[in-house]
Design an enzyme around this catalytic site. Sequence first.
Site, PDB file in Angstrom:
ATOM      1  N   LYS A 256       0.855  -1.199   0.000  1.00  0.00           N
ATOM      2  CA  LYS A 256       0.000   0.000   0.000  1.00  0.00           C
ATOM      3  C   LYS A 256       0.883   1.239   0.000  1.00  0.00           C
ATOM      4  O   LYS A 256       1.734   1.407   0.863  1.00  0.00           O
ATOM      5  CB  LYS A 256      -0.898  -0.017   1.245  1.00  0.00           C
ATOM      6  CG  LYS A 256      -1.701   1.278   1.461  1.00  0.00           C
ATOM      7  CD  LYS A 256      -2.646   1.156   2.665  1.00  0.00           C
ATOM      8  CE  LYS A 256      -3.290   2.495   3.010  1.00  0.00           C
ATOM      9  NZ  LYS A 256      -4.152   2.423   4.208  1.00  0.00           N
ATOM     10  N   ASP A 261      -2.467   9.964   4.259  1.00  0.00           N
ATOM     11  CA  ASP A 261      -3.875   9.597   4.386  1.00  0.00           C
ATOM     12  C   ASP A 261      -4.593  10.608   5.280  1.00  0.00           C
ATOM     13  O   ASP A 261      -4.538  10.521   6.501  1.00  0.00           O
ATOM     14  CB  ASP A 261      -3.991   8.180   4.972  1.00  0.00           C
ATOM     15  CG  ASP A 261      -5.433   7.706   5.039  1.00  0.00           C
ATOM     16  OD1 ASP A 261      -6.318   8.395   4.473  1.00  0.00           O
ATOM     17  OD2 ASP A 261      -5.679   6.649   5.645  1.00  0.00           O
ATOM     18  N   LYS A 268      -9.874  12.587   8.866  1.00  0.00           N
ATOM     19  CA  LYS A 268      -9.447  12.043  10.162  1.00  0.00           C
ATOM     20  C   LYS A 268      -9.448  13.157  11.206  1.00  0.00           C
ATOM     21  O   LYS A 268      -9.079  14.283  10.890  1.00  0.00           O
ATOM     22  CB  LYS A 268      -8.037  11.461  10.051  1.00  0.00           C
ATOM     23  CG  LYS A 268      -7.969  10.146   9.294  1.00  0.00           C
ATOM     24  CD  LYS A 268      -6.567   9.598   9.271  1.00  0.00           C
ATOM     25  CE  LYS A 268      -6.483   8.304   8.499  1.00  0.00           C
ATOM     26  NZ  LYS A 268      -7.187   7.183   9.136  1.00  0.00           N
ATOM     27  N   ASP A 279       1.595   5.879   5.808  1.00  0.00           N
ATOM     28  CA  ASP A 279       0.662   5.035   5.078  1.00  0.00           C
ATOM     29  C   ASP A 279       1.211   4.470   3.765  1.00  0.00           C
ATOM     30  O   ASP A 279       0.501   3.782   3.042  1.00  0.00           O
ATOM     31  CB  ASP A 279      -0.645   5.809   4.839  1.00  0.00           C
ATOM     32  CG  ASP A 279      -1.878   4.942   5.021  1.00  0.00           C
ATOM     33  OD1 ASP A 279      -1.739   3.847   5.602  1.00  0.00           O
ATOM     34  OD2 ASP A 279      -2.957   5.345   4.557  1.00  0.00           O
ATOM     35  N   ASP A 338     -12.101   7.100   3.969  1.00  0.00           N
ATOM     36  CA  ASP A 338     -10.899   6.778   4.741  1.00  0.00           C
ATOM     37  C   ASP A 338     -10.525   5.293   4.609  1.00  0.00           C
ATOM     38  O   ASP A 338      -9.446   4.886   5.016  1.00  0.00           O
ATOM     39  CB  ASP A 338     -11.126   7.151   6.212  1.00  0.00           C
ATOM     40  CG  ASP A 338      -9.830   7.274   6.990  1.00  0.00           C
ATOM     41  OD1 ASP A 338      -8.762   7.235   6.354  1.00  0.00           O
ATOM     42  OD2 ASP A 338      -9.891   7.402   8.231  1.00  0.00           O
ATOM     43  N   GLU A 340      -9.426   3.763   2.150  1.00  0.00           N
ATOM     44  CA  GLU A 340      -8.887   3.937   0.801  1.00  0.00           C
ATOM     45  C   GLU A 340      -7.848   2.872   0.438  1.00  0.00           C
ATOM     46  O   GLU A 340      -7.646   2.575  -0.732  1.00  0.00           O
ATOM     47  CB  GLU A 340      -8.274   5.341   0.665  1.00  0.00           C
ATOM     48  CG  GLU A 340      -6.838   5.501   1.158  1.00  0.00           C
ATOM     49  CD  GLU A 340      -6.654   5.225   2.652  1.00  0.00           C
ATOM     50  OE1 GLU A 340      -7.648   5.331   3.391  1.00  0.00           O
ATOM     51  OE2 GLU A 340      -5.532   4.880   3.063  1.00  0.00           O
ATOM     52  N   ARG A 342      -7.764  -0.375   0.807  1.00  0.00           N
ATOM     53  CA  ARG A 342      -8.325  -1.534   0.104  1.00  0.00           C
ATOM     54  C   ARG A 342      -8.699  -1.184  -1.342  1.00  0.00           C
ATOM     55  O   ARG A 342      -8.686  -2.052  -2.206  1.00  0.00           O
ATOM     56  CB  ARG A 342      -9.528  -2.082   0.891  1.00  0.00           C
ATOM     57  CG  ARG A 342     -10.680  -1.118   1.023  1.00  0.00           C
ATOM     58  CD  ARG A 342     -11.596  -1.458   2.187  1.00  0.00           C
ATOM     59  NE  ARG A 342     -11.005  -1.101   3.468  1.00  0.00           N
ATOM     60  CZ  ARG A 342     -11.577  -1.296   4.653  1.00  0.00           C
ATOM     61  NH1 ARG A 342     -12.781  -1.845   4.722  1.00  0.00           N
ATOM     62  NH2 ARG A 342     -10.976  -0.943   5.752  1.00  0.00           N
TER      63      ARG A 342
HETATM   64  N1  BES Z   1      -4.238   4.233   7.001  1.00  0.00           N
HETATM   65  C1  BES Z   1      -5.368   3.929   7.780  1.00  0.00           C
HETATM   66  C2  BES Z   1      -5.109   2.856   8.827  1.00  0.00           C
HETATM   67  C3  BES Z   1      -4.170   3.206   9.952  1.00  0.00           C
HETATM   68  C4  BES Z   1      -4.640   3.817  11.089  1.00  0.00           C
HETATM   69  C5  BES Z   1      -2.843   2.870   9.890  1.00  0.00           C
HETATM   70  C6  BES Z   1      -3.788   4.097  12.137  1.00  0.00           C
HETATM   71  C7  BES Z   1      -1.992   3.136  10.941  1.00  0.00           C
HETATM   72  C8  BES Z   1      -2.467   3.749  12.067  1.00  0.00           C
HETATM   73  C9  BES Z   1      -6.503   3.435   6.910  1.00  0.00           C
HETATM   74  O1  BES Z   1      -6.555   3.907   5.619  1.00  0.00           O
HETATM   75  C10 BES Z   1      -7.776   3.861   7.556  1.00  0.00           C
HETATM   76  O2  BES Z   1      -8.013   5.017   7.635  1.00  0.00           O
HETATM   77  N2  BES Z   1      -8.553   2.899   7.986  1.00  0.00           N
HETATM   78  C11 BES Z   1      -9.777   3.176   8.628  1.00  0.00           C
HETATM   79  C12 BES Z   1     -10.750   2.175   8.093  1.00  0.00           C
HETATM   80  C13 BES Z   1     -12.177   2.483   8.379  1.00  0.00           C
HETATM   81  C14 BES Z   1     -12.647   3.767   7.796  1.00  0.00           C
HETATM   82  C15 BES Z   1     -13.005   1.348   7.828  1.00  0.00           C
HETATM   83  C16 BES Z   1      -9.567   3.013  10.130  1.00  0.00           C
HETATM   84  O3  BES Z   1      -8.744   2.196  10.542  1.00  0.00           O
HETATM   85  O4  BES Z   1     -10.190   3.746  10.867  1.00  0.00           O
HETATM   86 ZN    ZN Z   2      -4.732   4.539   4.873  1.00  0.00          ZN
HETATM   87 ZN    ZN Z   3      -7.660   5.782   5.532  1.00  0.00          ZN
END
Ligand code: BES
Ligand code: ZN
Ligand code: ZN
Length: 491
Positions: A256, A261, A268, A279, A338, A340, A342
Amino acid sequence: MQFTVLTSLPFEIETLILPVFENEPTVFPKPYQTLVKLRFKNKDFTGKAGEMVMLFPEEKGLPSRVLVWGLGTKDTFSGPVLRGLAAELVRKLKTFSRREVALWCLPGFAFLAQELAEGVEFGNFSLAKFKTGKEKEEIENAMIGKISFIVKKDTLSFRKALKKGFLIAEAVCRVRDLVNRGPSLKHVDYLVEQSKGIARKHGYSLRILDQKQLEKKGMHGILGVNRGSDMEAKMVVLEYTPPKTDKKKPIVFIGKGIIFDSGGYNLKPGQSLQEMQLDMAGAAVIMGLFEVLKPLQLHHHVVGIFPLTDNVINAKAQKPSDIVTTYSGKTVEIVNTDAEGRMILCDAITYAIRHFQPEYIIDIATLTGVCVLALGERFAGLFGNDAELLKKLKHAGETCDELLWELPIHPDDRKKMKSKIADLRNHDFSPQAGALKAAAFLEEFVEDKKWAHIDIAGPAFVKDPKKYESPMGTGFGVRLFVTFLEELRKG
Ligand code: BES
Ligand code: ZN
Ligand code: ZN
């Protein structure tokens, strides 16, 4: 770092390190033996793991500094322990500003040379890459420039293992640097240029899919995420075909590569934005892996794919409720911008299937925050559809101390990723089992291929580092994949 292997003490050496096991005085040549013995006798030193005592012998002909270094008890001593202790040792040496040191190697080090070298290199790692002036000078002057390993018998296998350890650790440190730097210092084209450099250096074949090509192929998973950005999305495809490859089918690693992000319109909250330069850690791991594949002469046909874009917002940015058609043809309802990761990975997975006949597809991604809540910083989440592959990855993780913990994909979680209006949705409104549902989503794209998904949101970027790590980026994944490929070969 430069290194040499010597069978006797160099005359001019200033700093000598003498490793000692706990309660088990080692036999050193005469003058050192007396020095160390005295310390034991006076209980100044017991040999506990990580214990260090600096001696300043005044006798002529002796180094002006002798550091007695505790290794702990013999039964707790192992490769990972030595890696950690060696890193600590070098950090300590840096406080004395010694550029050249010599390490007396015990017979037990012979089989742990790779870990020893990795630890030494990791100890030399500095976070402070953007300091200037006097502070920068001080940091640089303190780094160890050269280390001599003093051994009883110099063997080719020892030298080779040291060289390998330094090579791998250097690649891991470059990954850490990439992950740590802010997004403006690692935009898409910067990473593309770095990838070109890696390909050129080692003679890998390289394909860069630019915006136009992504559009032509209909990779709207990636393009959708990129819509709010003012830089083009790109996808890097590196391929290593070893000269005497016995297998046609490659192992495809996918990383990825989200440069930053922000969450997109599902922005966020403040604190969560803080570290989102991390990210692209998955992509950086693939770059790190390709730095060492050829030099280590790993015998597998390997492909590395990483889609690159940031996830930011302008008026054109993708919005919740938008629907995109992925490269696979499947449509996805964007419930949350968020989620993104996947969306870019699914297109890369389809690309891997259409352009190669992968033996395995292994993706690595900082995919979900809830994976960190579940497993913390030591374990990455492991998912997949092939028990044999998962077992091999887990074993490699145990070998190299990059631990994986297998998590399930349940049919109910698969159901939750179905959309009423499109084939799939990228989120189901609930954080419950978020890492599992993300894996269930990716699984929809792997067709009949053997696949593993590694969620490194926890261990890729840490607050509580292992002894041989620093806070922030760890490079978690490079050593895992190298070990996996090596163990695969050994069977
Ligand atoms: N990049 C984040 C995941 C992440 C969070 C990595 C904290 C490292 C530390 C990912 O893209 C994300 O935002 N995931 C969301 C998914 C949700 C919206 C389904 C998450 O984890 O909140
Ligand atoms: Zn992310
Ligand atoms: Zn994200």
